[in-house]
Design a protein around this motif. Structure first.
Motif, PDB file in Angstrom:
ATOM      1  N   ILE A 120      11.476 -41.328 -14.936  1.00 42.13           N
ATOM      2  CA  ILE A 120      10.894 -41.095 -13.668  1.00 42.13           C
ATOM      3  C   ILE A 120      11.442 -39.289 -15.153  1.00 42.13           C
ATOM      4  CG2 ILE A 120      11.660 -38.809 -12.069  1.00 42.13           C
ATOM      5  CD1 ILE A 120      12.597 -41.083 -10.658  1.00 42.13           C
ATOM      6  N   GLU A 121      12.474 -39.329 -15.710  1.00 42.61           N
ATOM      7  CA  GLU A 121      12.912 -38.251 -16.586  1.00 42.61           C
ATOM      8  C   GLU A 121      11.781 -38.444 -17.689  1.00 42.61           C
ATOM      9  OE1 GLU A 121      15.422 -38.615 -20.031  1.00 42.61           O
ATOM     10  OE2 GLU A 121      16.396 -37.113 -18.511  1.00 42.61           O
ATOM     11  N   ALA A 122      11.678 -39.901 -18.335  1.00 45.24           N
ATOM     12  CA  ALA A 122       9.459 -39.912 -19.264  1.00 45.24           C
ATOM     13  C   ALA A 122       8.375 -39.901 -18.225  1.00 45.24           C
ATOM     14  CB  ALA A 122      10.537 -41.403 -19.393  1.00 45.24           C
ATOM     15  N   GLN A 123       8.598 -40.439 -17.667  1.00 45.63           N
ATOM     16  CA  GLN A 123       7.137 -40.666 -17.412  1.00 45.63           C
ATOM     17  C   GLN A 123       7.355 -39.038 -17.140  1.00 45.63           C
ATOM     18  OE1 GLN A 123       5.747 -42.998 -16.297  1.00 45.63           O
ATOM     19  NE2 GLN A 123       3.844 -41.680 -16.651  1.00 45.63           N
ATOM     20  N   ASN A 124       7.546 -37.772 -16.375  1.00 47.61           N
ATOM     21  CA  ASN A 124       7.616 -37.079 -16.507  1.00 47.61           C
ATOM     22  C   ASN A 124       7.984 -35.056 -17.173  1.00 47.61           C
ATOM     23  OD1 ASN A 124       6.810 -36.638 -13.446  1.00 47.61           O
ATOM     24  ND2 ASN A 124       9.048 -37.107 -13.088  1.00 47.61           N
ATOM     25  N   PHE A 125       8.438 -35.486 -17.966  1.00 39.79           N
ATOM     26  CA  PHE A 125       8.685 -34.923 -19.313  1.00 39.79           C
ATOM     27  C   PHE A 125       8.373 -35.069 -20.114  1.00 39.79           C
ATOM     28  CE2 PHE A 125      13.064 -33.708 -16.449  1.00 39.79           C
ATOM     29  CZ  PHE A 125      12.285 -32.897 -15.614  1.00 39.79           C
ATOM     30  N   VAL A 126       8.110 -36.593 -20.516  1.00 39.33           N
ATOM     31  CA  VAL A 126       7.646 -37.053 -22.105  1.00 39.33           C
ATOM     32  C   VAL A 126       6.856 -36.929 -22.185  1.00 39.33           C
ATOM     33  CG1 VAL A 126       8.202 -38.614 -23.774  1.00 39.33           C
ATOM     34  CG2 VAL A 126      10.065 -37.657 -22.979  1.00 39.33           C
ATOM     35  N   ILE A 127       5.930 -37.726 -20.570  1.00 43.48           N
ATOM     36  CA  ILE A 127       4.446 -38.474 -20.688  1.00 43.48           C
ATOM     37  C   ILE A 127       3.436 -37.363 -20.464  1.00 43.48           C
ATOM     38  CG2 ILE A 127       2.881 -40.329 -20.295  1.00 43.48           C
ATOM     39  CD1 ILE A 127       5.156 -42.669 -20.702  1.00 43.48           C
ATOM     40  N   ASN A 128       3.511 -37.210 -19.303  1.00 43.03           N
ATOM     41  CA  ASN A 128       3.203 -36.453 -18.519  1.00 43.03           C
ATOM     42  C   ASN A 128       2.163 -34.789 -18.880  1.00 43.03           C
ATOM     43  OD1 ASN A 128       2.273 -38.470 -16.521  1.00 43.03           O
ATOM     44  ND2 ASN A 128       3.112 -37.790 -14.699  1.00 43.03           N
ATOM     45  N   PHE A 129       3.743 -34.424 -18.798  1.00 39.99           N
ATOM     46  CA  PHE A 129       3.620 -33.664 -19.387  1.00 39.99           C
ATOM     47  C   PHE A 129       3.111 -33.219 -20.761  1.00 39.99           C
ATOM     48  CE2 PHE A 129       5.475 -29.120 -21.389  1.00 39.99           C
ATOM     49  CZ  PHE A 129       4.853 -28.618 -20.504  1.00 39.99           C
ATOM     50  N   PRO A 130       3.445 -32.997 -21.253  1.00 41.68           N
ATOM     51  CA  PRO A 130       3.070 -33.128 -23.068  1.00 41.68           C
ATOM     52  C   PRO A 130       0.911 -33.456 -22.534  1.00 41.68           C
ATOM     53  CG  PRO A 130       4.523 -34.023 -22.777  1.00 41.68           C
ATOM     54  CD  PRO A 130       4.565 -34.562 -21.848  1.00 41.68           C
ATOM     55  N   GLN A 131       0.832 -34.516 -22.392  1.00 44.97           N
ATOM     56  CA  GLN A 131      -0.708 -35.340 -22.269  1.00 44.97           C
ATOM     57  C   GLN A 131      -1.875 -33.635 -21.521  1.00 44.97           C
ATOM     58  OE1 GLN A 131      -2.409 -37.775 -23.014  1.00 44.97           O
ATOM     59  NE2 GLN A 131      -0.525 -38.999 -23.457  1.00 44.97           N
ATOM     60  N   GLU A 132      -0.837 -32.988 -20.070  1.00 45.26           N
ATOM     61  CA  GLU A 132      -1.232 -31.903 -19.882  1.00 45.26           C
ATOM     62  C   GLU A 132      -1.486 -30.849 -20.414  1.00 45.26           C
ATOM     63  OE1 GLU A 132      -1.808 -28.454 -16.954  1.00 45.26           O
ATOM     64  OE2 GLU A 132      -0.173 -28.838 -18.098  1.00 45.26           O
ATOM     65  N   PHE A 133      -0.510 -30.235 -21.437  1.00 45.72           N
ATOM     66  CA  PHE A 133      -0.529 -29.051 -22.287  1.00 45.72           C
ATOM     67  C   PHE A 133      -0.940 -28.992 -23.220  1.00 45.72           C
ATOM     68  CE2 PHE A 133       1.973 -27.106 -25.167  1.00 45.72           C
ATOM     69  CZ  PHE A 133       1.985 -26.140 -24.855  1.00 45.72           C
TER      70      PHE A 133
ATOM     71  N   TYR B 255       5.230 -21.681 -19.279  1.00 50.61           N
ATOM     72  CA  TYR B 255       4.611 -23.064 -18.794  1.00 50.61           C
ATOM     73  C   TYR B 255       5.399 -23.707 -18.501  1.00 50.61           C
ATOM     74  CZ  TYR B 255       0.348 -25.240 -18.902  1.00 50.61           C
ATOM     75  OH  TYR B 255      -0.913 -26.072 -18.355  1.00 50.61           O
ATOM     76  N   VAL B 256       6.254 -24.429 -18.597  1.00 49.65           N
ATOM     77  CA  VAL B 256       6.656 -25.818 -18.048  1.00 49.65           C
ATOM     78  C   VAL B 256       7.410 -25.523 -17.400  1.00 49.65           C
ATOM     79  CG1 VAL B 256       9.235 -27.128 -18.697  1.00 49.65           C
ATOM     80  CG2 VAL B 256       7.749 -26.974 -20.113  1.00 49.65           C
ATOM     81  N   LYS B 257       8.049 -24.807 -16.654  1.00 53.91           N
ATOM     82  CA  LYS B 257       8.684 -24.245 -15.655  1.00 53.91           C
ATOM     83  C   LYS B 257       7.382 -24.268 -14.110  1.00 53.91           C
ATOM     84  CE  LYS B 257      12.199 -21.348 -16.205  1.00 53.91           C
ATOM     85  NZ  LYS B 257      14.364 -20.167 -16.455  1.00 53.91           N
ATOM     86  N   GLY B 258       5.878 -22.758 -14.722  1.00 52.53           N
ATOM     87  CA  GLY B 258       4.669 -23.397 -13.504  1.00 52.53           C
ATOM     88  C   GLY B 258       4.556 -24.448 -13.801  1.00 52.53           C
ATOM     89  N   TYR B 259       4.603 -25.491 -14.700  1.00 48.97           N
ATOM     90  CA  TYR B 259       3.563 -27.070 -14.238  1.00 48.97           C
ATOM     91  C   TYR B 259       4.892 -27.346 -13.156  1.00 48.97           C
ATOM     92  CZ  TYR B 259       3.532 -31.930 -15.449  1.00 48.97           C
ATOM     93  OH  TYR B 259       2.298 -33.011 -15.359  1.00 48.97           O
ATOM     94  N   TYR B 260       5.977 -27.948 -13.546  1.00 51.50           N
ATOM     95  CA  TYR B 260       6.562 -28.282 -12.017  1.00 51.50           C
ATOM     96  C   TYR B 260       7.074 -27.815 -11.031  1.00 51.50           C
ATOM     97  CZ  TYR B 260       7.576 -31.273 -16.168  1.00 51.50           C
ATOM     98  OH  TYR B 260       7.663 -32.092 -16.713  1.00 51.50           O
ATOM     99  N   ARG B 261       6.771 -26.780 -11.033  1.00 54.68           N
ATOM    100  CA  ARG B 261       6.583 -25.510 -10.040  1.00 54.68           C
ATOM    101  C   ARG B 261       5.558 -25.585  -9.047  1.00 54.68           C
ATOM    102  NH1 ARG B 261       6.340 -20.916 -11.810  1.00 54.68           N
ATOM    103  NH2 ARG B 261       8.640 -20.662 -11.915  1.00 54.68           N
ATOM    104  N   GLU B 262       4.576 -25.983  -9.748  1.00 55.32           N
ATOM    105  CA  GLU B 262       3.379 -26.123  -9.252  1.00 55.32           C
ATOM    106  C   GLU B 262       2.253 -27.792  -8.653  1.00 55.32           C
ATOM    107  OE1 GLU B 262      -1.802 -26.043 -10.465  1.00 55.32           O
ATOM    108  OE2 GLU B 262      -0.111 -25.360 -11.752  1.00 55.32           O
ATOM    109  N   PHE B 263       3.172 -28.675  -9.525  1.00 52.81           N
ATOM    110  CA  PHE B 263       3.133 -30.553  -9.498  1.00 52.81           C
ATOM    111  C   PHE B 263       3.796 -30.724  -8.851  1.00 52.81           C
ATOM    112  CE2 PHE B 263      -0.228 -29.399 -13.100  1.00 52.81           C
ATOM    113  CZ  PHE B 263      -1.466 -29.612 -12.224  1.00 52.81           C
ATOM    114  N   LEU B 264       5.220 -30.373  -8.641  1.00 56.86           N
ATOM    115  CA  LEU B 264       6.207 -31.565  -8.239  1.00 56.86           C
ATOM    116  C   LEU B 264       6.886 -30.677  -7.425  1.00 56.86           C
ATOM    117  CD1 LEU B 264       7.952 -33.936 -10.932  1.00 56.86           C
ATOM    118  CD2 LEU B 264       6.221 -34.077  -9.383  1.00 56.86           C
ATOM    119  N   GLY B 265       7.102 -29.045  -7.350  1.00 54.90           N
ATOM    120  CA  GLY B 265       7.226 -27.788  -5.891  1.00 54.90           C
ATOM    121  C   GLY B 265       9.068 -27.735  -6.472  1.00 54.90           C
ATOM    122  N   ILE B 266       9.432 -28.122  -7.658  1.00 54.54           N
ATOM    123  CA  ILE B 266      10.369 -28.146  -8.333  1.00 54.54           C
ATOM    124  C   ILE B 266      10.686 -26.649  -9.013  1.00 54.54           C
ATOM    125  CG2 ILE B 266      12.396 -28.510 -10.482  1.00 54.54           C
ATOM    126  CD1 ILE B 266      11.127 -31.746  -9.818  1.00 54.54           C
ATOM    127  N   GLU B 267      11.436 -26.195  -9.073  1.00 55.04           N
ATOM    128  CA  GLU B 267      11.833 -25.070  -9.833  1.00 55.04           C
ATOM    129  C   GLU B 267      12.907 -25.160 -10.845  1.00 55.04           C
ATOM    130  OE1 GLU B 267      11.085 -22.203  -9.803  1.00 55.04           O
ATOM    131  OE2 GLU B 267       9.690 -22.175  -8.066  1.00 55.04           O
TER     132      GLU B 267
END
Length: 437
Positions: free
Chosen positions: A372-385, A416-428
């Protein structure tokens, strides 16, 4: 799959050429085995001696590994610290003369000529095998990620290594080691540290991913005290990492649809009755889960357990809680008993989740959290960024749950990282600035 390291490292005072000539041994394999004593295998990082598995050695160096080890021992290069016993690998260490060498040399590894047709055929076979193994339960999958998939998933990160602008300030790095008196206080790490400095000087970044899709590079393995010596395009790097990552991701696992998908895709194997029970529990909207998510998203979960005992500082709680999350569920000391009991009383939903994930194999906890860590932080986020054109000039490096960029961009990346996870995963997302030396 990987973009492999170009070099094997060995102590500067070891005469590789004459040793191989006298013993009629291939230099690339001798250097490769000695390299293991400097860049230690997983699980051996904090000890001077290392465990060498005959199975792995044979796979990597073929049967000649036995002759190489024997010659290294006879010539006083390595020492056998623990002999063979059934079911256990032998342990070896570099002799003092080489362990405390003042530096290292590097040997260029064998580079096989590229056969384009054969490479394409092998890649097609690798992709087919990889896709077939996705049908197996996760812990039974053995195939590595094919290179074409690896280079696609991690392309936003690979490109920043490929341009050669990530460098290390050699003078500053050696000054840091001198200031902490590394050669005297931790001499078993000295050769490793100076070799890792050389890796960046040679731009030999060694990129790879594992079965949980975690991304590794020479930056991943660079000791924290040396990170302050890194620059990109001449600009100093800065970093931010996520607080209480594993507990944070435990909260994201408490989602009905997500758990059902993990089970359906065989990324977890669990007891059926426990699964149904936990799904019903989640659908009741447990109050403790709300409180738990609030604590992990403010980065204060570990502090919330400090009231158990005066000895339970934040660092102690963190260490014990991580063990409780990943262990087999067996308590062997009073600290683990206290933390496990408190976790069950305060956050029964999390205790139920751990019991569920460990019901078939306790390794599903760490495996799932790392994926989950790798999928969200290392794969998904850089692709979207990097989907946004305005981000193309901003360098980004990842060390699991840590984000690195140049100092001029770190504030923007954090926001940007904080905003991304707030919007897409509902995580602060609880981020803290990585303090470099």
């Amino acid at each position: 799959m990987a973009i492999k390291s170009k070099y094997a490292y060995y102590p500067a005072n070891f005469d590789l050429e004459n040793f191989c000539k006298d013993n009629k041994l291939p230099p690339h394999k001798v250097a490769g085995i000695i390299h293991l004593f400097i860049f230690k295998p997983r699980g051996n990082e904090d000890s001077r001696d290392i465990s060498l598995s005959s199975i792995i050695l044979k796979r990597k160096f073929k049967d000649i590994y036995k002759n190489i080890l024997e010659c290294l021992i006879v010539n006083g290069v390595i020492e056998n610290t623990v002999g063979y016993s059934e079911g256990k690998a032998r342990r070896f260490q570099l002799a003092d003369k080489y362990q405390f060498a003042k530096g290292t040399k590097k040997f260029l590894r064998e580079i096989k000529p590229l056969n384009v047709v054969l490479e394409k055929k092998n890649e097609a076979i690798a992709r087919q095998k990889f896709e077939e193994q996705l049908k197996l339960s996760k812990l039974n999958r053995t195939s590595s990620v094919p290179f074409s998939i690896f280079s696609d998933w991690y392309s936003p990160l690979i490109k920043w290594f490929a341009d050669g602008k990530l460098e290390i300030d050699n003078v500053k790095a050696f000054k840091i080691m001198k200031d902490v008196d590394l050669i005297n206080k931790e001499p078993e790490k000295y050769l490793e540290y100076i070799s890792k400095i050389d890796v960046f000087r040679c731009k030999d970044y060694h990129l790879k991913c594992d079965s949980n899709f975690r991304f590794y590079s020479s930056l991943t393995n660079l000791p924290r005290i040396l990170r302050g010596s890194l620059t990109y395009d001449g600009k100093k790097l800065a970093g931010a990492d996520i607080s209480n990552t594993q507990p944070l991701l435990m909260g994201t696992l408490c989602e009905v649809d997500f758990l059902k998908r993990l089970k359906r895709e065989r990324n977890i194997e669990v007891d059926e009755s426990l699964f149904d029970e936990f799904i019903s529990h989640l659908e009741s909207n447990p109050i403790d889960l709300i409180a738990y998510k609030k604590l992990v998203q403010t980065g204060t979960l570990y502090e919330s357990f400090c009231d158990i005992s005066p000895e339970f500082t934040r660092d102690v709680v963190k260490d014990i809680l991580i063990k409780v999350i990943n262990d087999k569920g067996i308590d062997k000391n009073r600290q683990k008993v206290a933390i496990r009991k408190a976790l069950n009383e305060r956050f029964p939903t999390i205790s139920m989740l751990l019991k569920l994930l460990k019901s078939k194999n306790h390794k599903y906890v760490s495996s799932t959290l790392m994926s989950i860590e790798a999928q969200n932080f290392v794969i998904n986020f850089p692709q979207e960024f990097y989907y946004k054109e305005e981000h193309q000039h901003i360098p980004l490096f990842m060390v699991h749950d840590c984000f690195f960029t140049t100092e001029e961009h770190i504030d923007y990346v954090e926001r940007y990282v904080k905003g991304y996870y707030r919007e897409f995963l509902g995580i602060e997302l609880p981020l803290k600035r990585d303090k470099f030396t």
